[in-house]
Design a protein around this motif. Structure first.
Motif, PDB file in Angstrom:
ATOM      1  N   ALA A 148     -17.391  -0.027  23.029  1.00 21.72           N
ATOM      2  CA  ALA A 148     -16.515  -0.323  21.899  1.00 21.72           C
ATOM      3  C   ALA A 148     -15.320  -1.166  22.296  1.00 21.72           C
ATOM      4  O   ALA A 148     -14.708  -1.819  21.441  1.00 21.72           O
ATOM      5  N   ASP A 149     -14.967  -1.184  23.570  1.00 25.36           N
ATOM      6  CA  ASP A 149     -13.805  -1.941  24.027  1.00 25.36           C
ATOM      7  C   ASP A 149     -14.112  -3.427  24.224  1.00 25.36           C
ATOM      8  O   ASP A 149     -13.230  -4.198  24.587  1.00 25.36           O
ATOM      9  N   ARG A 150     -15.358  -3.824  24.010  1.00 24.58           N
ATOM     10  CA  ARG A 150     -15.728  -5.224  24.167  1.00 24.58           C
ATOM     11  C   ARG A 150     -15.416  -6.012  22.898  1.00 24.58           C
ATOM     12  O   ARG A 150     -15.310  -5.424  21.804  1.00 24.58           O
ATOM     13  N   PRO A 151     -15.283  -7.333  22.991  1.00 20.18           N
ATOM     14  CA  PRO A 151     -15.112  -8.141  21.783  1.00 20.18           C
ATOM     15  C   PRO A 151     -16.274  -7.904  20.816  1.00 20.18           C
ATOM     16  O   PRO A 151     -17.396  -7.593  21.250  1.00 20.18           O
ATOM     17  N   VAL A 152     -16.011  -8.053  19.523  1.00 15.34           N
ATOM     18  CA  VAL A 152     -17.000  -7.693  18.509  1.00 15.34           C
ATOM     19  C   VAL A 152     -18.350  -8.395  18.723  1.00 15.34           C
ATOM     20  O   VAL A 152     -19.403  -7.745  18.642  1.00 15.34           O
ATOM     21  N   PRO A 153     -18.412  -9.699  19.010  1.00 13.39           N
ATOM     22  CA  PRO A 153     -19.729 -10.301  19.254  1.00 13.39           C
ATOM     23  C   PRO A 153     -20.461  -9.657  20.427  1.00 13.39           C
ATOM     24  O   PRO A 153     -21.670  -9.390  20.347  1.00 13.39           O
ATOM     25  N   ASP A 154     -19.724  -9.381  21.518  1.00 12.75           N
ATOM     26  CA  ASP A 154     -20.342  -8.715  22.667  1.00 12.75           C
ATOM     27  C   ASP A 154     -20.742  -7.289  22.320  1.00 12.75           C
ATOM     28  O   ASP A 154     -21.768  -6.785  22.801  1.00 12.75           O
ATOM     29  N   LEU A 155     -19.934  -6.641  21.492  1.00 13.54           N
ATOM     30  CA  LEU A 155     -20.241  -5.275  21.081  1.00 13.54           C
ATOM     31  C   LEU A 155     -21.564  -5.233  20.324  1.00 13.54           C
ATOM     32  O   LEU A 155     -22.432  -4.401  20.613  1.00 13.54           O
ATOM     33  N   PHE A 156     -21.745  -6.126  19.360  1.00  8.74           N
ATOM     34  CA  PHE A 156     -23.004  -6.155  18.602  1.00  8.74           C
ATOM     35  C   PHE A 156     -24.182  -6.478  19.517  1.00  8.74           C
ATOM     36  O   PHE A 156     -25.257  -5.886  19.402  1.00  8.74           O
ATOM     37  N   PRO A 189     -23.975   0.830  14.122  1.00  5.71           N
ATOM     38  CA  PRO A 189     -22.729   0.167  14.543  1.00  5.71           C
ATOM     39  C   PRO A 189     -21.425   0.728  13.987  1.00  5.71           C
ATOM     40  O   PRO A 189     -20.362   0.351  14.465  1.00  5.71           O
ATOM     41  N   LEU A 190     -21.462   1.609  12.962  1.00  3.22           N
ATOM     42  CA  LEU A 190     -20.212   1.958  12.294  1.00  3.22           C
ATOM     43  C   LEU A 190     -19.231   2.656  13.228  1.00  3.22           C
ATOM     44  O   LEU A 190     -18.047   2.292  13.288  1.00  3.22           O
ATOM     45  N   TYR A 191     -19.677   3.660  13.972  1.00  3.88           N
ATOM     46  CA  TYR A 191     -18.762   4.383  14.844  1.00  3.88           C
ATOM     47  C   TYR A 191     -18.223   3.499  15.968  1.00  3.88           C
ATOM     48  O   TYR A 191     -17.006   3.514  16.233  1.00  3.88           O
ATOM     49  N   PRO A 192     -19.044   2.696  16.659  1.00  8.37           N
ATOM     50  CA  PRO A 192     -18.473   1.792  17.667  1.00  8.37           C
ATOM     51  C   PRO A 192     -17.450   0.818  17.084  1.00  8.37           C
ATOM     52  O   PRO A 192     -16.433   0.521  17.729  1.00  8.37           O
TER      53      PRO A 192
END
Length: 765
Positions: free
Chosen positions: A27-35, A46-49
């Motif tokens: 979850a600490d990664r940038p949103v594109p990397d997170l997805f 994806p909602l909780y992350p």
């Protein structure tokens, strides 16, 4: 406030374990990397992350901050179940108010829910969303207003975007509408419309969800029965773990059964419909989850955490039904019921208080100590070091190491070439390996990677322990290269059956009595194995008498032969415990395979196909004298007594070890017993141990957890039990005797008496 206080207390006392660290690191990664990470390396929606990602921007990524969202969702669950109880009881406001208050109290103080409200995972959040969805669904079924259907759809969408188990709750409404057609038949169309809209809103994630679920491969073979699943879930909901759990579970059974009865003094015409709503949403998801795990027996009660609020609703309803809040006080029976309800409420409160205290203090609830492990590694780090992860769960190393510790996963399972390539990459750049062991029996079931490291490196002793984790340090000599084929000191080419080839073994030349001799056995599947087989390693003296034996999985219980690939070498280990009373000398070792289902030896053949004796010789082992110890004169005694009717021995006690043999009143003494099944035991026997006439142990398992009725003839079992020297026992020498009793208390007997002597203990002043 009480619910919040219970959940926030000691929130950062323990370190994050693997799953929590995974949540934080992802979850600490940038949103594109997170997805991208969720799609390729995770198995959750994806909602909780995303919620954690936004939260971390405000609060940081400390342990306290990471767990606080779960605390908030766990606290919000309390008013949600209060509102659901009141809605289910409407229009009887008095009953609804009491039902809501009792349910809210049970949820607020539930050890099970408190524990998961202190974990940086999505379980607390999905439980809240599911409970909110059920509240909106019931309101929509009652009055049919579009706003309730819209709220139900939004809460359901949030739930299934939080955890896939939320889909279980969509299985109950169709059956509810069918069974309650006269009451709810008009709701079929709006329910279908709402579910269709939710499905459309889920479509952007649906393909990713299917890809995630297809990657789940951490199930092991076997089955699990529904009673086991129900018992684990029931006891977890009732009190968590500890000595109080079984009584709490029995109390919960009685109260839930009472809660299923209509209230005697009720004014609620719709009450049966409310009970049907509750029961179906509790039972149907349970049946579905059992169908999913029945033949893939990886199960934890947390998989059904979304059902916990419904369980507490029924529990609370039983308590309210007993108290009969709308009954006249003048009736003596009502007063008696209310007194009983008050006593049960006190019992539930004590159970909850004890359980919550255990959540904070009991080692059984303690998470793996990655914080301590990483701190120790960083303190003793040297240039050229690397962290080697047998289970490739790197997230805690990244989190606590601040991304500064190089690491390499070598999780082999059944891909040995991959593991060897990773180890060779490590050997090229590093000289010291900090090997972290977590769930290694799953990641490296045959000890393949560990065996290679042990063979190549020199272990540096570490005098530290970290809860739930193993840590070992190895130094590699320059030029170390790992090969797929392990070193086999004693090669052999023997076929067992049509599908297994025994390649050879490694074994120690000697071992001291009272220790263990470990045999490394190497196998290869010639064809896809169709049966599970066990390995037996036995030691015999010069006269051919059996003196020690070990029954071990071939491969590992998480990696039995039916899961082996054809071709690769499978490393297997079998450790034979050498009784302390064993005389020094040479002993012959041998191994054979047993078909678990047929309980028969597997045929052994040579390279030409000729049948051989089923036992494969493993050379000789030189047993050395027992090592001296300072454990207050520990003793080892050969007993060699057969328990059973005269002339019909059923179980033979070969020997026993006592440590220490000198103790004081109140001290603990360890007793090790070496058993052999001479025939199939007809019953489950419990062990009873006496010191003189004083009872030191009653109704314990003779060895391990497997009941004696399941011991096949010829099986050896080594059991270790803890004896407590009675505090009132005066100083002196006391004979130690053991007896075996069946469920009725009758002794199996040995040579016409009830018990056999296994040595003595000297009790000091």
């Amino acid at each position: 406030m009480a619910a919040f206080a219970l959940r926030v207390a000691f929130l950062d006392r323990q370190s994050l374990w693997v799953d929590e660290a995974l949540s934080v690191v992802f979850a600490d990664r940038p949103v594109p990397d997170l997805f991208r990470t969720l799609v390729t390396a995770d198995i959750h929606p994806p909602l909780y992350p995303l919620l954690l990602h936004a939260w971390f921007k405000l609060a940081g990524t400390s342990e306290l901050a990471a767990r606080l969202p779960s605390v908030i969702f766990g606290t919000l669950l309390v008013p949600a179940v209060y509102a659901l109880a009141r809605a289910l009881a409407a229009p009887d406001r008095r009953v609804g108010r009491w039902w809501g208050l009792v349910t809210a109290a049970l949820v607020a103080a539930s050890p099970f829910l408190v524990y998961f409200s202190q974990e940086a995972r999505n379980y607390s959040a999905v439980t809240f969303w599911v409970t909110l969805a059920l509240l909106c669904l019931w309101q929509a079924l009652r009055d049919g207003r579009p706003r309730w259907w819209a709220a139900y759809g939004l809460a359901t969408l949030a739930a299934i975007y939080t955890h896939y188990n939320a889909f279980l709750m969509l299985a109950a409404p169709p059956l509810l509408l069918l069974l309650g057609w006269r009451r709810f038949g008009t709701a079929l169309r709006p329910w279908l419309t709402t579910v269709a809209v939710v499905g459309v809103a889920y479509l952007p994630w649906a393909a990713y969800a299917l890809a995630q679920l297809a990657r789940i491969d951490d199930f092991w073979p076997g089955t699990i029965d529904p009673l086991t699943v129900a018992e684990r879930t029931w006891l977890a909901f009732s009190g968590g773990q500890g000595a109080w759990v079984a009584p709490a579970g029995i109390l919960a059974v009685a109260l839930v059964a009472l809660g299923l009865r209509p209230l005697r003094h009720r004014r609620l015409a719709a009450e049966p419909a409310a009970l049907l709503f509750l029961v179906l949403h509790l039972v149907v998801p349970f049946v579905v989850i059992y169908a999913l795990v029945a033949f893939r027996p990886k199960f934890s009660a947390r998989y059904l955490i979304i059902l916990a609020p419904l369980f507490y609703l029924l529990l609370a309803r039983g308590l309210v039904a007993l108290a009969a809040p709308d009954a006249p006080w003048r009736d003596w029976r009502v007063r008696a019921q209310r007194a009983a309800a008050a006593a049960l409420a006190v019992g539930l409160a004590l159970t909850s208080a004890t359980g919550v205290y255990a959540v904070y203090a009991d080692p059984g609830y303690q998470r793996e100590d990655y914080r301590g492990l990483v701190a120790y590694v960083r303190q003793h780090w040297q240039p050229g070091d690397v962290v080697v992860l047998v289970m490739d769960a790197y997230q805690p190393i990244v989190y606590y190491g601040k991304g500064q510790l190089p690491y390499q996963g070598v999780q082999p399972y059944d891909d040995q070439q991959w593991a060897v390539d990773r180890l060779n990459e490590v050997a090229e750049r590093h000289r010291r390996l900090w090997v972290v062991l977590w769930h290694e029996d799953w990641a490296d079931p045959t000890r393949y990677a560990r065996h290679l490291i042990e063979e190549a490196g020199r272990e540096v002793p570490l005098a530290v322990r970290f809860h739930g984790l193993g840590l070992r340090l190895f130094e590699l000599p320059p030029g170390t290269r790992f090969a797929v084929a392990p070193r086999i000191a004693q090669p052999a080419e023997q076929r067992f059956g049509d599908d297994l080839l025994f390649l050879g073994w490694n074994a120690p030349a000697d071992a001291a009595a009272g220790t263990s001799a470990t045999y490394d056995l190497h196998w290869r599947a010639l064809a896809p194995p169709q049966r599970d087989v066990a390995t037996t390693v036995a030691l015999r003296d010069a006269a051919g008498r059996l003196v020690a034996k070990a029954d071990c999985p071939t491969g590992h219980w998480t990696y039995p032969p039916p899961r082996w690939a054809v071709g690769p070498v499978v490393h297997s280990q079998c450790a034979v415990r050498l009784p302390g009373y064993l005389l020094p000398g040479e002993y012959r070792a041998s191994a054979n395979l047993w078909d678990r289902e047929q309980a028969a030896p597997v045929e052994r053949r040579d390279g030409a196909g000729r049948a051989l004796d089923p036992e494969q010789p493993l050379g000789t082992l030189r047993v050395l004298p027992r090592l001296p110890d300072d454990a207050a004169a520990s003793t080892a005694l050969r007993v060699d007594r057969a328990f059973g009717p005269s002339g019909q021995g059923i179980l033979r006690l070969h020997g026993a070890e006592l440590s220490p043999a000198v103790a004081r009143a109140g001290d603990e003494v360890r007793l090790t017993l070496f058993w052999e099944a001479l025939a199939q035991p007809p019953a489950d026997y419990a062990l009873e141990v006496r010191l003189g006439e004083a009872l030191a142990l009653r109704r314990a398992a003779p060895a391990g957890t497997e009941t004696t009725s399941r011991w096949p003839p010829g099986a050896w079992h080594v059991g270790e039990v803890a004896l407590r020297v009675p505090s009132a026992l005066p100083p002196g020498e006391y004979a130690v005797t053991v007896a075996l009793r069946d469920g009725s208390g009758h002794a199996l007997g040995v040579d016409g008496v009830e018990a056999a002597g296994v040595g003595s203990i000297r009790v000091m002043p």
